[in-house]
Design a protein around this motif. Sequence first.
Motif, mmCIF file in Angstrom:
data_model
loop_
_atom_site.group_PDB
_atom_site.id
_atom_site.type_symbol
_atom_site.label_atom_id
_atom_site.label_comp_id
_atom_site.label_asym_id
_atom_site.label_seq_id
_atom_site.Cartn_x
_atom_site.Cartn_y
_atom_site.Cartn_z
ATOM 1 N N ASP A 28 0.863 -1.173 0.000
ATOM 2 C CA ASP A 28 0.000 0.000 0.000
ATOM 3 C C ASP A 28 0.905 1.229 0.000
ATOM 4 O O ASP A 28 1.660 1.443 0.952
ATOM 5 C CB ASP A 28 -0.883 -0.008 1.242
ATOM 6 C CG ASP A 28 -1.856 1.151 1.272
ATOM 7 O OD1 ASP A 28 -1.996 1.847 0.246
ATOM 8 O OD2 ASP A 28 -2.493 1.354 2.324
ATOM 9 N N ARG A 30 0.491 4.230 0.631
ATOM 10 C CA ARG A 30 0.297 5.183 1.729
ATOM 11 C C ARG A 30 1.034 4.753 2.988
ATOM 12 O O ARG A 30 1.283 5.575 3.869
ATOM 13 C CB ARG A 30 -1.189 5.343 2.021
ATOM 14 C CG ARG A 30 -1.934 6.013 0.866
ATOM 15 C CD ARG A 30 -3.382 5.982 1.130
ATOM 16 N NE ARG A 30 -3.792 4.569 0.975
ATOM 17 C CZ ARG A 30 -5.013 4.177 0.711
ATOM 18 N NH1 ARG A 30 -5.964 5.045 0.593
ATOM 19 N NH2 ARG A 30 -5.293 2.896 0.573
ATOM 20 N N LYS A 31 1.396 3.469 3.079
ATOM 21 C CA LYS A 31 2.067 2.966 4.275
ATOM 22 C C LYS A 31 3.559 2.728 4.071
ATOM 23 O O LYS A 31 4.236 2.245 4.972
ATOM 24 C CB LYS A 31 1.415 1.652 4.714
ATOM 25 C CG LYS A 31 -0.026 1.822 5.134
ATOM 26 C CD LYS A 31 -0.628 0.514 5.547
ATOM 27 C CE LYS A 31 -2.092 0.699 5.909
ATOM 28 N NZ LYS A 31 -2.729 -0.572 6.244
ATOM 29 N N SER A 86 2.211 10.571 -10.566
ATOM 30 C CA SER A 86 2.207 10.326 -9.126
ATOM 31 C C SER A 86 2.166 11.614 -8.312
ATOM 32 O O SER A 86 1.701 11.607 -7.176
ATOM 33 C CB SER A 86 3.416 9.486 -8.722
ATOM 34 O OG SER A 86 4.597 10.236 -8.848
#
Length: 118
Positions: A28, A30-31, A86
């Motif tokens: 993920d 975001r992590k 991105s």
Amino acid sequence: MNKLYRQKKLLIVLLSAVFLCLFIVSTDPRKLSAPLLLVPPVLLFVVLFGISFSVLSASTKVPKVKQKLISSALASAPVLLLLLASIGQLTGKDVVLSLLFIGGLTVYFSRATLVRSP
């Protein structure tokens, strides 16, 4: 020896492609930490470089140095577009300008004469 070397390069490209797919599916963004966010663009460049270099070496009689330059220019286009997307800066104009720039580099590298300095 040459056949073994080509097989080793192909194996590196295939393993990079598999690792890229596994990395994208299993993480993920975001992590992830900041250094791990650089892994997908680097692996994408390695895979695209390997594919384009293999195609150029199999289909043309261009010297190896030019093949590497052309392959790096071709592999950098999708990576550049990925990085622009991105950060949310990818527009149609950016796509056209990036593709024209990479196309111009490819043509320039294919026509350039490379001379070794003594």
